[in-house]
Every structure is written in C-alpha cells, then in structure tokens.
Design a protein around this motif. Structure first.
Motif, PDB file in Angstrom:
ATOM      1  N   GLY A   1       3.410  -5.122   9.296  1.00 30.94           N
ATOM      2  CA  GLY A   1       2.719  -6.275   8.759  1.00 30.94           C
ATOM      3  C   GLY A   1       3.053  -6.499   7.302  1.00 30.94           C
TER       4      GLY A   1
ATOM      5  N   VAL B   1       6.462 -10.798   7.582  1.00 35.99           N
ATOM      6  CA  VAL B   1       5.755 -12.072   7.718  1.00 35.99           C
ATOM      7  C   VAL B   1       6.663 -13.214   7.286  1.00 35.99           C
TER       8      VAL B   1
ATOM      9  N   LEU C   1      -1.041 -15.873  11.277  1.00 31.49           N
ATOM     10  CA  LEU C   1      -2.359 -16.008  10.643  1.00 31.49           C
ATOM     11  C   LEU C   1      -2.855 -14.624  10.248  1.00 31.49           C
ATOM     12  N   ARG C   2      -3.965 -14.584   9.541  1.00 35.60           N
ATOM     13  CA  ARG C   2      -4.680 -13.339   9.288  1.00 35.60           C
ATOM     14  C   ARG C   2      -5.683 -13.151  10.417  1.00 35.60           C
ATOM     15  N   HIS C   3      -5.750 -11.940  10.948  1.00 30.13           N
ATOM     16  CA  HIS C   3      -6.703 -11.639  12.006  1.00 30.13           C
ATOM     17  C   HIS C   3      -8.114 -11.846  11.461  1.00 30.13           C
TER      18      HIS C   3
ATOM     19  N   ASP D   1       4.977  -8.053   3.862  1.00 27.72           N
ATOM     20  CA  ASP D   1       5.283  -9.401   3.392  1.00 27.72           C
ATOM     21  C   ASP D   1       6.664  -9.839   3.857  1.00 27.72           C
TER      22      ASP D   1
ATOM     23  N   THR E   1      -9.748  -8.166  11.068  1.00 23.99           N
ATOM     24  CA  THR E   1      -9.123  -7.125  10.249  1.00 23.99           C
ATOM     25  C   THR E   1      -8.471  -7.645   8.976  1.00 23.99           C
ATOM     26  N   GLY E   2      -8.141  -8.928   8.954  1.00 21.67           N
ATOM     27  CA  GLY E   2      -7.438  -9.491   7.810  1.00 21.67           C
ATOM     28  C   GLY E   2      -5.942  -9.232   7.829  1.00 21.67           C
ATOM     29  N   GLU E   3      -5.463  -8.484   8.819  1.00 26.22           N
ATOM     30  CA  GLU E   3      -4.035  -8.181   8.921  1.00 26.22           C
ATOM     31  C   GLU E   3      -3.273  -9.390   9.483  1.00 26.22           C
ATOM     32  N   PRO E   4      -1.999  -9.562   9.110  1.00 30.66           N
ATOM     33  CA  PRO E   4      -1.230 -10.656   9.690  1.00 30.66           C
ATOM     34  C   PRO E   4      -0.977 -10.420  11.178  1.00 30.66           C
TER      35      PRO E   4
END
Length: 164
Positions: free
Chosen positions: A10, A15, A50-52, A12, A55-58
């Motif tokens: 995940g 992504v 997107l961000r989960h 940068d 969790t905020g993870e991509p």
C-alpha cells in the motif's frame, strides 16, 4: 520496464502506479472472482483507489450491482484479482475483498455513509463528477449497489512510467 511482485504494497509508489493505469484506461479493469466450480470468472468493471473506510489504508474500489454474479461469488469466496492495464503495462492486485452495501453491512461503515462512498468510488474509477448526484444516489439505492474493496496486499505486474 520492470516486472515486480510485492506484498503489503500500500505504498505511495504502488498507489501512483495503479492510479496511472486507471487513468490511462478510463478506469476499466478486469475483475476475476472464483465461481462455485472453482473456475475463474472474469468481468470488465470500473475501479480506482480509495482509502478503506475502516482502516484508512489504500484499496482498490469498485461498485457492483446488488445480487450480481460477482457479489454472489465474493460472498462464497472473497478472494479476487483486479488487473489494471494500458497497452503492455499492467498491474494486478490480488487479495481478500470486503463488500459493503445494503445487503452487506460492515461494522466500520454506517448505512448513511454508503452513498458518499459509492460516489467516491465513481470518482476514483474515472467517472469524475456525475451530472446528477441525486439521480446517481437513487439508482445506487434502487439497484442495491455495493462497494467492493480489495486491499493492496499482493501487487505484481509489468509497469514502467510513461515519459511525457
């Protein structure tokens, strides 16, 4: 040109690679699920990153029609592969999906948050701004659309940046 296989990717850079390929292809990807027979089942869908919401993870995000074959497959076996490509450049994301929707509640997502998440997925998948978000929200609710999230746990492919 690089052939790469990564786990827990995940980053940068990963992504950016996926976003580059999604933009180049208009967000069109191949989604592979596992049919009850154990055979792969492929379909072309729109997807982006997107961000989960929990969790905020991509994650790779796509929207699926309620009751669709892909959602039935994922309910039985949540493993999937999504392939982004542009010409000979491609990146695959493989992992275990999370489905969030009216028929698939998720503890991290309040039901009233779903329309905004579906809008975010539309934008991330290359849709930009919809001409009528109220109509979009109504259509998504009426067809019981669900958000499918695939973590960037295992990413591999043949990718190189295009020089401008």
């Amino acid at each position: 040109m690089t052939q790469a296989s990564q786990s827990g990717t995940g980053t940068d850079e990963t992504v950016a690679r996926i976003e580059d390929l999604a933009a180049a292809s208009g967000g069109l990807v191949v989604l592979n699920t596992i049919a009850p027979s154990g055979e792969p089942h492929s379909s072309v869908v729109n997807a982006g990153v997107l961000r989960h919401p929990g969790t905020g993870e991509p994650v790779v995000a796509l929207v699926a029609l309620g009751g669709s074959r892909k959602l039935r497959h994922l309910a039985r076996d949540p493993r999937a592969v999504v392939v982004f490509r542009d010409g000979r450049r491609w990146t695959a994301v493989r992992g275990t999906t999370t489905v969030v929707g009216p028929d698939h509640p998720h503890p991290a997502v309040a039901p009233e948050a779903l329309p905004g998440l579906l809008r975010d997925a539309y934008r991330a998948a290359g849709g930009g701004e919809h001409p009528d978000w109220d109509e979009y929200d109504r259509t998504m609710a009426e067809s019981r659309r669900a958000l499918v999230l695939l973590p960037l746990d295992h990413v591999y492919g043949n990718y190189w940046p295009v020089q401008s």
